[in-house]
Write an enzyme that holds these catalytic residues in place. Structure first.
Site, PDB file in Angstrom:
ATOM      1  N   GLY A  86      23.262  38.892  34.816  1.00 12.41           N
ATOM      2  CA  GLY A  86      22.916  39.704  35.997  1.00 12.41           C
ATOM      3  C   GLY A  86      23.954  39.574  37.084  1.00 12.41           C
ATOM      4  CE  LYS A 109      33.863  40.951  40.908  1.00 12.30           C
ATOM      5  NZ  LYS A 109      34.846  41.460  39.948  1.00 12.30           N
ATOM      6  CG  ASP A 121      30.347  30.670  45.995  1.00 12.00           C
ATOM      7  OD1 ASP A 121      30.390  31.630  45.179  1.00 12.00           O
ATOM      8  OD2 ASP A 121      31.374  30.208  46.526  1.00 12.00           O
ATOM      9  N   GLY A 122      27.834  33.092  45.010  1.00 14.00           N
ATOM     10  CA  GLY A 122      27.687  34.512  45.324  1.00 14.00           C
ATOM     11  C   GLY A 122      28.889  35.099  46.040  1.00 14.00           C
ATOM     12  NE  ARG A 172      32.530  46.260  40.085  1.00 12.50           N
ATOM     13  CZ  ARG A 172      32.389  45.181  39.323  1.00 12.50           C
ATOM     14  NH1 ARG A 172      33.443  44.591  38.796  1.00 12.50           N
ATOM     15  NH2 ARG A 172      31.199  44.670  39.114  1.00 12.50           N
ATOM     16  NE  ARG A 179      27.452  44.894  34.521  1.00  8.23           N
ATOM     17  CZ  ARG A 179      28.423  44.237  35.139  1.00  8.23           C
ATOM     18  NH1 ARG A 179      29.192  43.435  34.459  1.00  8.23           N
ATOM     19  NH2 ARG A 179      28.603  44.377  36.433  1.00  8.23           N
ATOM     20  CG  ASP A 250      29.198  39.759  30.623  1.00  5.40           C
ATOM     21  OD1 ASP A 250      29.575  39.355  29.518  1.00  5.40           O
ATOM     22  OD2 ASP A 250      29.602  39.262  31.689  1.00  5.40           O
ATOM     23  CG  ASP A 260      35.115  41.084  34.927  1.00  2.00           C
ATOM     24  OD1 ASP A 260      36.155  40.548  35.366  1.00  2.00           O
ATOM     25  OD2 ASP A 260      34.029  40.491  34.879  1.00  2.00           O
TER      26      ASP A 260
HETATM   27  P1  AMP Z   1      32.266  37.478  35.487  1.00  2.39           P
HETATM   28  O1  AMP Z   1      33.039  36.340  34.951  1.00  2.39           O
HETATM   29  O2  AMP Z   1      32.725  37.970  36.827  1.00  2.39           O
HETATM   30  O3  AMP Z   1      32.108  38.587  34.497  1.00  2.39           O
HETATM   31  O4  AMP Z   1      30.805  36.916  35.766  1.00  2.39           O
HETATM   32  C1  AMP Z   1      29.952  36.414  34.767  1.00  2.39           C
HETATM   33  C2  AMP Z   1      28.611  36.095  35.384  1.00  2.39           C
HETATM   34  O5  AMP Z   1      28.747  35.069  36.371  1.00  2.39           O
HETATM   35  C3  AMP Z   1      27.942  37.251  36.093  1.00  2.39           C
HETATM   36  O6  AMP Z   1      26.558  37.098  35.930  1.00  2.39           O
HETATM   37  C4  AMP Z   1      28.365  37.029  37.520  1.00  2.39           C
HETATM   38  O7  AMP Z   1      27.494  37.657  38.438  1.00  2.39           O
HETATM   39  C5  AMP Z   1      28.290  35.523  37.631  1.00  2.39           C
HETATM   40  N1  AMP Z   1      29.156  34.999  38.690  1.00  2.39           N
HETATM   41  C6  AMP Z   1      30.504  34.993  38.701  1.00  2.39           C
HETATM   42  N2  AMP Z   1      30.960  34.403  39.831  1.00  2.39           N
HETATM   43  C7  AMP Z   1      29.888  34.067  40.568  1.00  2.39           C
HETATM   44  C8  AMP Z   1      29.689  33.431  41.836  1.00  2.39           C
HETATM   45  N3  AMP Z   1      30.728  33.044  42.584  1.00  2.39           N
HETATM   46  N4  AMP Z   1      28.434  33.273  42.255  1.00  2.39           N
HETATM   47  C9  AMP Z   1      27.392  33.650  41.523  1.00  2.39           C
HETATM   48  N5  AMP Z   1      27.491  34.234  40.330  1.00  2.39           N
HETATM   49  C10 AMP Z   1      28.722  34.448  39.842  1.00  2.39           C
HETATM   50 MG    MG Z   2      31.979  40.458  34.632  1.00  2.00          MG
END
Ligand code: AMP
Ligand code: MG
Length: 506
Positions: A86, A109, A121-122, A172, A179, A250, A260
């Site tokens: 998610g 994002k 940390d979002g 974005r 996905r 994803d 991504d």
């Molecule tokens: P990604 O590597 O960007 O495709 O992310 C893979 C998963 O990790 C997704 O569910 C992202 O929302 C989550 N995610 C990536 N970075 C963070 C972050 N800094 N804080 C919270 N969730 C993250």
């Molecule tokens: Mg991703």
């Protein structure tokens, strides 16, 4: 200044996403804004206000009419299924209807924690935000389907990664963020209703020509259409030397947009086994493995659709298997067309595949730069020497010499050029017309890793966005030879400038 939002995704059943407000940031500052894209999306240019944009696109004051939510999805990461990923740091504001009548999703994002954040940390660091901005806009300019970058806002806060870094939020834009992993989330929960809603949304948005179909045939046609689009997408990536780096399910869209831009990078010297991503230890997503990875991801997509394809499970599996097994054919057709175009060939002939392969083999053996080799093919034909990529070499050098010098030794490429000339003789176009065609197909500029890295470093360490802006300006006009200036945007990195590892930036 913002166009009005429609909230189509938000209207899906509540279990498909989580409403979630952005977490405010200390001091938002707009550091990049894509005015051309904003115009396309129906923003009111006359009402543009950088302060208001920073407030809205940092999440401090979400635009009127938006309803931020985090989308639910699952995914196979490097082959391992994670049932609940998610949006952990992204929020969908809603959709706008662009000037072409298409729905486009706007997502922030790095806007703070969501119910899907797990331990994260979002947030997003500035470097990866600028990388995505640069590379996605370059991809778009190269004619490759992709999510877009509307804005980058710094937050005035630090995010802690290996070291503390400035934080940022990227806006974005995508046709949709559907996905393969979105379907997988619901398939894992045997939620057929949700899968059908997603499939119908995908058809409506991305494959409207399938609307009249009904029953299992409708969803089989969707599967086949997604397979064809992904095959073409990967072929187009490979045509510009793009390595996605993290082709997890994803990160595989249903629309066929590139999604991504984590550890992605463009290859300099042609080497099919190239891998940049620091976490891709076994080369799963290496340059030449990308078609295979895409097919694997599409097989996971097919599995999620089985219950819609046919009531009889075995028949459904047989239909899905046939569709998936057609992937290599789709890919080879697209990749063949990409290579022919890169050689300036307008119609297909028997030996074209071999001719293209011989050039790739010569590049690999001779450690030649992928982008410049193709770009300088035009110079070989052309009377106007020294134009394709700016300055490189004295004007008195013949176009051929400028190409040959890219290779460790001249023999293989010189022999190949004579075969290529023989083949061009059978094209219905003169040398000048073919050269023009080649220059419109083979870019002079790609966002080379070392230049991206330099631009990011200046912004992160010195709050200097000049190099970012300059690089953005040239990579978004990739078929033009850039003006001579301090930085040579066309040349490959020197040995000491090479960036061999890239990071996800999560
Ligand atoms: P990604 O590597 O960007 O495709 O992310 C893979 C998963 O990790 C997704 O569910 C992202 O929302 C989550 N995610 C990536 N970075 C963070 C972050 N800094 N804080 C919270 N969730 C993250
Ligand atoms: Mg991703």
């Amino acid at each position: 200044m913002f166009p009005s939002f429609s909230l189509r995704y938000a209207q899906l059943p509540a279990r498909m996403s989580a409403e979630c407000d952005p977490t405010p940031v200390a001091a938002p500052r707009l550091v990049a804004f894509n005015h051309a894209l904003a115009g396309e999306l129906g923003f009111d240019a006359a009402a543009f206000d950088a302060g208001e944009a920073a407030e809205a696109l940092s999440g401090n004051a979400p635009p009127a009419g938006s309803a931020p939510l985090a989308m639910a999805y699952a995914g196979h990461q490097f082959g391992n299924f994670v049932p609940r990923l998610g949006d952990g740091r992204a929020l969908l504001l809603g959709e706008v209807i662009d000037r072409g009548g298409q729905l486009r999703e706007l997502q922030l994002k790095g806007a703070g924690r969501t119910p899907f954040s797990r331990g994260g940390d979002g947030r997003a660091p500035l470097g990866p935000v600028l990388r995505e901005y640069l590379v996605s806009e370059a991809m778009h300019a190269l004619g490759i389907p992709t999510t877009r970058a509307l804005a980058a806002v710094t937050t005035g806060e630090r995010v802690l990664r290996r070291l503390p870094e400035p934080g940022a939020v990227l806006t974005r834009v995508a046709g949709s963020h559907l996905r393969v992993g979105t379907f997988q989330y619901f398939a894992a929960r045997r939620d057929v209703e949700a899968i059908q809603l997603l499939a119908d949304m995908a058809i409506e948005r991305h494959y409207p020509h399938l609307e009249p179909l009904s029953g299992g045939g409708r969803y089989l046609a969707l599967l086949e259409a997604v397979i064809a689009r992904q095959a073409e997408l990967v072929a187009r990536w490979m045509g510009v030397g793009f390595i996605h780096g993290v082709m997890n399910t994803d990160n595989t869209t249903i629309s066929g947009e590139t999604l991504d831009y984590g550890p992605c990078a463009f290859m300099d010297v042609f080497e099919p086994r190239t891998v940049f991503s620091s976490i891709d230890e076994r080369g799963r997503y290496a340059f030449s493995n990308q078609p295979h990875s895409a097919q694997w991801n599409l097989a996971r997509f097919a599995e999620t659709l089985l219950s819609l394809l046919d009531d009889d499970h075995e028949r459904a599996v047989a239909l899905a298997t046939d569709a998936i097994e057609a992937f290599p054919e789709h890919f080879e057709a697209s990749w063949g067309a990409v290579k022919r175009a890169k050689l300036g060939l307008s119609k297909a002939e028997e030996g074209d595949e071999a001719l293209a392969q011989e050039l790739l083999d010569a590049m690999q053996a001779g450690h030649a730069d992928y982008t410049l080799t193709f770009r300088r093919l035009a110079d070989v034909l052309d009377v106007r020497e020294g134009e394709s990529d700016g300055r490189e070499g004295p004007v008195s050098d013949s176009g051929e010499a400028r190409l040959v010098e890219l290779f460790d030794s001249p023999e293989a490429i010189t022999a190949w050029l004579s075969r290529w000339r023989d083949r061009l003789a059978r094209e219905d176009a003169d040398a000048e017309a073919i050269a023009a065609r080649l220059r419109a197909t083979n870019p002079a500029v790609i966002p080379r890793n070392h230049l991206v890295e330099q631009a990011l470093t200046a912004a992160i360490e010195h709050d200097d966005f000049g190099p970012f802006e300059a690089l953005l300006a040239v990579v978004t006009r990739p078929f033009e030879a850039p003006d001579e200036g301090e930085v040579d945007y066309t040349r490959p990195p020197e040995a000491n400038e090479r960036v061999l590892r890239t990071f996800c930036g999560t």
